[in-house]
Design an enzyme around this catalytic site. Structure first.
Site, PDB file in Angstrom:
ATOM      1  N   GLU A 194       0.831  -1.219   0.000  1.00 13.60           N
ATOM      2  CA  GLU A 194       0.000   0.000   0.000  1.00 13.60           C
ATOM      3  C   GLU A 194       0.858   1.259   0.000  1.00 13.60           C
ATOM      4  OE1 GLU A 194      -3.151  -0.041   2.905  1.00 13.60           O
ATOM      5  OE2 GLU A 194      -4.079  -1.817   2.018  1.00 13.60           O
ATOM      6  N   GLU A 317      -5.210  -8.355  -0.873  1.00 16.44           N
ATOM      7  CA  GLU A 317      -6.034  -8.036   0.299  1.00 16.44           C
ATOM      8  C   GLU A 317      -7.456  -7.786  -0.191  1.00 16.44           C
ATOM      9  OE1 GLU A 317      -4.834  -5.140   3.250  1.00 16.44           O
ATOM     10  OE2 GLU A 317      -2.709  -5.592   2.949  1.00 16.44           O
TER      11      GLU A 317
END
Length: 513
Positions: A194, A317
């Site tokens: 991320e 994810e």
């Protein structure tokens, strides 16, 4: 609670078939799609809440039965899922994790603060060696997420050397001193996580340059080289996949992607895991189905730069994210898991199968005690969630060959201004040679009929499992650990067709015989 009896009717039974307009499903076995990579059913274990400590790890001296510190009941349950791959140590935790903190005698490892998740102490009891114990105990592949956010190219390169070096280098000898002679097998390695957010609040351009910088120095033996994963975008953002595939021409086997399903679509008040209104059932389904659009749009930009499909698109994810259960540490992300979660999982499986040409891996968040977990624990007690049961039902799809389906006359499920298809389906030819079908009825109020015709396949009947329950939020508890679980069923074909009545809010997975 009244348990719904599965209704799987042969076409000649007529009454339900005439009462309900049927979804038409046609399969031509001569047309084959991509292989559904087993890692589409991958898992994720982050240093977060009770996901690793207690949920998986109790230590070798615990009164809870364990193997090498990992609790035996959880290991046995995960083996039933044939867990193909585990991602570790994060997540946001990865970009503050320094691998040297997690090696050597456990009583001498430094104690840190887990600043991302709850501000609790992290004693580093589970480090590199323990992680590989876990994947080897489960027969899974290892996905290691490197620290880009607070690490250096040197630190990342040395971790890879420590794990994979075969000779007499200082780091290889240090690994041997810590109890591991032969190198670890690193199947996948990610450079950061991320990067657009907790991994550094970067732009795609800045991250792309860093990715090329770091990977220049990441070297392993040729026969133990992992697939290299770049940190990609999330939700509707395609700029990360576009920029990375346009500008990185070596040492990038995949771009990652994250998307979480929130009933309200708002991060401040996401919605409850239990006792939710029907409006949040349908909004959850609508938002999770957006995964199809997000993957489609990212594939389009990747196709421009990689028409040969060498670069994978890894949804590493995903899952439901609800408000934390009352009384729990907000940073632990502990939530209950109901039939709604199982339906969400199955709908996503169908999407991933559809895009198996690019989507070679996904990792649900997370394996134990965190977000959409397979397993919940309370000290020595353990329960299996509806999502666990969905994963187990879909085991035959691991490494199966997708068989494209044609669906027509699909009814809508509507509530207010929101409308979604009520029926979803997927099919594949499994490694055992049989064809498997999976169907979902997302309508929580009424059964739906499905008429199935399989061209090129002699069909006598089907057998498999059905997952459903009376209430939308039916879930297992430590007091009632089997409130919801799959039930066995079978049905016969007539004139080469099957007519199945799918109960409201149900998942059906069958083998064609």
């Amino acid at each position: 609670m009244r348990i719904i009896k599965p209704l799987l009717l042969a076409l000649g039974f007529g009454l339900s078939a005439t009462a309900l307009a049927a979804t038409q499903i046609q399969l031509d076995s001569s047309v084959q799609g991509a292989v559904i990579n087993k890692n589409i059913y991958g898992q994720f274990a982050e240093h977060l809440g009770r996901g690793i400590y207690e949920g998986l790890w109790v230590g070798p001296d615990s009164d809870i039965a364990n193997t090498k510190g990992f609790r035996n009941d959880v290991l046995a349950a995960l083996k039933e899922l044939r867990v193909p791959l585990i991602r570790w140590p994060g997540g946001c935790f990865a970009d503050e994790y320094h691998w040297r903190d997690g090696i050597g005698p456990r009583d001498k490892r430094p104690v840190k603060v887990n600043t991302n998740w709850g501000g609790v102490e992290e004693d580093n009891a589970v480090g590199t060696h323990e992680f590989f114990d876990l994947v080897e105990l489960l027969g899974a592949e290892a996905y290691v997420n490197g620290n880009l956010g607070t690490g250096t190219p040197q630190e990342m390169a040395e971790w890879l050397e420590y794990m994979t070096a075969e000779g007499k280098s200082t780091l290889a000898e240090l690994r041997r001193k810590n109890g591991r002679d032969k190198p670890f097998k690193v199947h996948y390695f990610a450079v950061g996580n991320e990067a657009w957010g907790c991994g550094g609040n970067m732009t795609p351009e800045y991250y792309t340059n860093l990715y090329k910088h770091y990977t220049t120095f990441l070297k392993t033996p040729a026969h133990n080289t992992p697939k290299w994963i770049a940190s990609g975008g999330h939700s509707e953002d395609t700029s990360w996949a576009d920029h990375l595939t346009a500008h990185v021409k070596q040492k990038m086997d995949a771009v990652s992607f994250h998307y979480y399903t929130l009933p309200t679509g708002q991060w401040d008040v996401k919605g409850a895991a239990l006792q939710f209104p029907e409006s949040e059932w349908i909004s959850t389904m609508q938002r999770t189905l957006a995964m199809d659009t997000f993957i489609t749009n990212n594939k389009k930009v990747i196709d421009k730069h990689d028409p040969e499909k060498k670069v994978g698109f890894y949804v590493d994810e995903w899952g439901t994210w609800f408000d934390v259960e009352k009384g729990e540490n907000p940073g632990f992300l502990y939530q209950q898991n109901s039939l709604r979660d199982a339906i969400v999982a199955a709908l996503n499986f169908h999407i991933f199968h559809k895009h198996a040409d690019r989507v070679h891996m996904t990792n649900i968040a997370q394996m134990v005690n965190v977000l959409q977990a397979m397993i919940l624990t309370d000290k020595e007690k353990m329960i299996l969630t509806p999502t666990y049961h969905a994963y187990k039902m879909y085991v035959p799809f691991q490494d199966a060959t997708a068989l494209p389906l044609k669906l027509s006359n699909v009814p809508d499920y509507k509530l207010g201004e929101v409308s979604i298809p009520a029926v979803s389906a997927t099919a594949a030819k499994a490694k055992d040679g049989f064809v498997y079908l999976a169907l979902v009825n997302a309508n929580p109020n009424k059964a739906e009929m499905a008429e199935i015709k399989l061209d090129g396949i002699q069909i006598n009947g089907i057998s498999g499992q059905l997952l459903t329950a009376e209430a939308m939020d039916t879930h297992n508890t430590f007091a009632k650990p089997e409130a919801i679980k799959p039930t066995a069923f079978s049905a016969k074909a007539k004139n080469g067709k099957l007519s199945l009545e799918l109960p409201a809010k149900s998942i059906l997975v069958v083998k064609v015989q």
